[in-house]
Write a protein that holds these residues in place. Structure first.
Motif, PDB file in Angstrom:
ATOM      1  N   UNK A 252       0.883  -1.171   0.000  1.00 11.04           N
ATOM      2  CA  UNK A 252       0.000   0.000   0.000  1.00 11.04           C
ATOM      3  C   UNK A 252       0.913   1.210   0.000  1.00 11.04           C
ATOM      4  N   UNK A 253       0.945   1.920  -1.151  1.00  8.36           N
ATOM      5  CA  UNK A 253       2.010   2.894  -1.393  1.00  8.36           C
ATOM      6  C   UNK A 253       1.445   4.306  -1.537  1.00  8.36           C
ATOM      7  N   UNK A 254       2.107   5.113  -2.338  1.00  5.72           N
ATOM      8  CA  UNK A 254       1.799   6.537  -2.394  1.00  5.72           C
ATOM      9  C   UNK A 254       0.553   6.857  -3.196  1.00  5.72           C
ATOM     10  N   UNK A 255       0.217   8.138  -3.205  1.00  3.24           N
ATOM     11  CA  UNK A 255      -0.939   8.595  -3.947  1.00  3.24           C
ATOM     12  C   UNK A 255      -0.812  10.056  -4.353  1.00  3.24           C
ATOM     13  N   UNK A 256      -1.588  10.429  -5.325  1.00  2.00           N
ATOM     14  CA  UNK A 256      -1.706  11.827  -5.751  1.00  2.00           C
ATOM     15  C   UNK A 256      -3.162  12.028  -6.176  1.00  2.00           C
ATOM     16  N   UNK A 257      -4.032  11.955  -5.200  1.00  2.00           N
ATOM     17  CA  UNK A 257      -5.451  11.761  -5.466  1.00  2.00           C
ATOM     18  C   UNK A 257      -6.139  13.035  -5.958  1.00  2.00           C
ATOM     19  N   UNK A 289      -6.476  14.255  -0.774  1.00  4.33           N
ATOM     20  CA  UNK A 289      -7.047  14.814  -2.004  1.00  4.33           C
ATOM     21  C   UNK A 289      -6.252  16.062  -2.390  1.00  4.33           C
ATOM     22  N   UNK A 290      -5.036  15.834  -2.839  1.00  3.03           N
ATOM     23  CA  UNK A 290      -4.083  16.931  -3.032  1.00  3.03           C
ATOM     24  C   UNK A 290      -4.270  17.690  -4.333  1.00  3.03           C
ATOM     25  N   UNK A 385       3.691  14.749  -8.302  1.00  2.43           N
ATOM     26  CA  UNK A 385       4.447  14.020  -7.286  1.00  2.43           C
ATOM     27  C   UNK A 385       3.773  14.137  -5.928  1.00  2.43           C
ATOM     28  N   UNK A 386       3.896  13.071  -5.133  1.00  2.06           N
ATOM     29  CA  UNK A 386       3.310  13.064  -3.793  1.00  2.06           C
ATOM     30  C   UNK A 386       4.128  13.965  -2.875  1.00  2.06           C
ATOM     31  N   UNK A 387       3.489  14.962  -2.282  1.00  2.00           N
ATOM     32  CA  UNK A 387       4.172  15.936  -1.434  1.00  2.00           C
ATOM     33  C   UNK A 387       4.110  15.522   0.033  1.00  2.00           C
TER      34      UNK A 387
END
Length: 478
Positions: A252-257, A289-290, A385-387
């Motif tokens: 279960x990894x990163x996201x940029x939703x 929810x970035x 990119x995921x911040x």
């Protein structure tokens, strides 16, 4: 400071192996309060030898625990949930101290969610098809064996129970490496499990760093499965190391939703809820929810609504009842997020509020200004990119196809949201390539599957799907 939320006393640094607190033999890792920079506790810097001992204990405990009836395993886990519930205020204060979550968030989410998930998972046992018949075949679901669990710092106890509880219910034994940044509630869970009657060795904790303890778990020939939550970069490494023994891996990894606000949506509600989804836990949420995607002609109105909603997010001491956003978890995380804010400015996005500068008056804490960017290029770094900080990118789109294309344009596919007329919103939600989508602010469901598409990972956690991850399937023809 509210004395009821002051930092609790922590035990001497130790692993938990074979049902006992086991002191480390060497150096320790300091646990730092991100609001003050002060060391509040320490844990052992574990070694591969510590992992060997924990795997040995888990291996010894496996036959007896696997042979325990699912109903009895469930009863023990129900008692674990009760033990955690009884220590709720202690858990909330601990998590606030070790990773900076505001105390109200710790009380309403960080502490109670693990209780809910533990009890809910235990409740699956009665109706779960442990065996079934397909034609002349008997289908038997059996535990995988020894499970290695590697968990992150942002929801430390919640992520622990999301892995450990279904693994135990399935009949596996577990070796856990919690994040060395926020490791303290792993001991709380161990004590609650022991008090509930979990056999010694069924659950073990080895503290330490990812490159040492995490890799030792992933590589260990006595570990049959690894379940990892963390960054995509680290997840790739876990999978590569685990592949040498062909063990099962769940990631279960990163996201940029993306949060798509459709024409006809209640704009104020969508923006207010969307900002909450972007900045919860100071943005340190894999499913944050970035990205807020808005119709181009409504962009300026949405920006004004977002700026107005942002005024409610007070930043400060996480033990203060009125604080909405606490510090980031570490100095390194603060510098990383500030760097992304600088990059957004350099790439031409419009800075609506926030910025990379430190917040005056907050001393040595690892605080960052909650930041909103407008008119963001969907191909820019801050949009892709995921911040992992309180940074929202507002992105204009032309029509539904364009919105879906932007939403699906990153390497990630973990989470998402859609606001609009219910039928329209559901149709758009079906087009987003992500593991879970909330429509019009629907609430989190702890029994629904959670996991990602693409480089957000594989496998699913939570509910029946999460339990199935920790089971082998055997067909016996008769």
């Amino acid at each position: 400071m509210d004395t009821e939320t002051s930092t609790p006393a922590f035990p001497a640094p130790a692993h938990w192996i074979g049902g006992l607190a086991v002191p480390g033999a060497g150096p320790v890792i300091d646990v730092v309060n991100p609001a003050t920079g002060a060391v509040i506790a320490s844990v052992p810097a574990g070694t591969a030898a510590d992992v060997d001992r924990a795997v040995e204990a888990a291996t010894a405990a496996f036959p007896g625990w696997a042979a325990t009836a699912p109903a009895e395993r469930a009863r023990i886990l129900e008692r674990v949930a009760e033990g955690l519930r009884g220590r709720g205020e202690e858990i909330a204060a601990t998590i606030t101290a070790e990773m900076g979550a505001p105390i109200q968030l710790s009380r309403t989410a960080q502490a109670p969610l693990p209780v809910m998930v533990t009890a809910g998972t235990a409740g699956l046992a009665a109706g779960f098809p442990w065996t079934e018949e397909i034609g002349h075949s008997l289908i038997v679901r059996e535990p995988v064996g020894v499970v290695g669990a590697i968990t992150p710092w942002n929801f430390p106890l919640q992520q622990l129970v999301t892995k450990v509880v279904p693994a135990l219910l399935a009949g596996n034994t577990v070796v856990l490496k919690p994040s060395e940044v926020a490791p303290l509630t792993a001991r709380t869970f161990a004590e609650a499990a022991a008090g509930a009657g979990l056999p010694a060795g069924a659950f073990n904790v080895v503290h330490g760093t990812g490159p040492v303890v995490g890799e030792a778990i992933a590589a260990h020939p006595g570990v049959d499965m690894v379940s990892f939550t963390g960054s995509t970069r680290a997840g790739k490494r876990v999978a590569a190391v685990a592949s040498q023994t062909v063990k099962r891996v769940a990631l279960e990894l990163g996201g940029k939703s993306a949060n798509i606000i459709l024409r006809g949506a209640d704009l104020k509600d969508a923006v207010t809820r969307g900002l909450a989804g972007a900045w919860a836990n100071s943005g340190q949420v894999c499913g944050a929810l970035s990205r807020m995607l808005v119709p181009a002609e409504l962009h300026d109105e949405v920006v004004a609504l977002a700026l107005d909603a942002a005024r409610e997010y007070t930043v400060g001491d996480p033990t203060d009842e009125s604080t909405r956003l606490g510090p980031l978890v570490s100095a390194a995380q603060r510098e990383r997020v500030a760097g992304y804010i600088e990059r957004g400015i350099a790439d031409g996005a419009t800075l609506v509020t926030g910025g990379p500068e430190r917040i005056e008056g907050l001393g040595e804490g690892f605080y960052v200004r909650p930041t909103i960017f407008a008119d963001v290029d969907p191909e820019s770094v801050i949009a892709r990119e995921e911040i992992f900080g309180p940074v929202l990118a507002i992105i204009p789109y032309t029509d539904d196809d364009h919105a879906v294309q932007i939403a699906n344009s990153t390497l990630y596919g973990l989470n998402g949201a859609v606001f609009g007329e219910s039928g329209h919103a559901l149709a758009v939600a079906r087009r987003i390539r992500a593991g879970q989508i909330d429509v019009n602010g629907a609430q989190f469901n702890p029994l629904a599957p959670f996991g990602g598409y693409k480089q957000s990972g594989n496998g699913r956690e939570m509910g029946r799907f999460g339990l199935e991850e920790f089971l082998e399937v055997k067909a016996i023809q008769r």
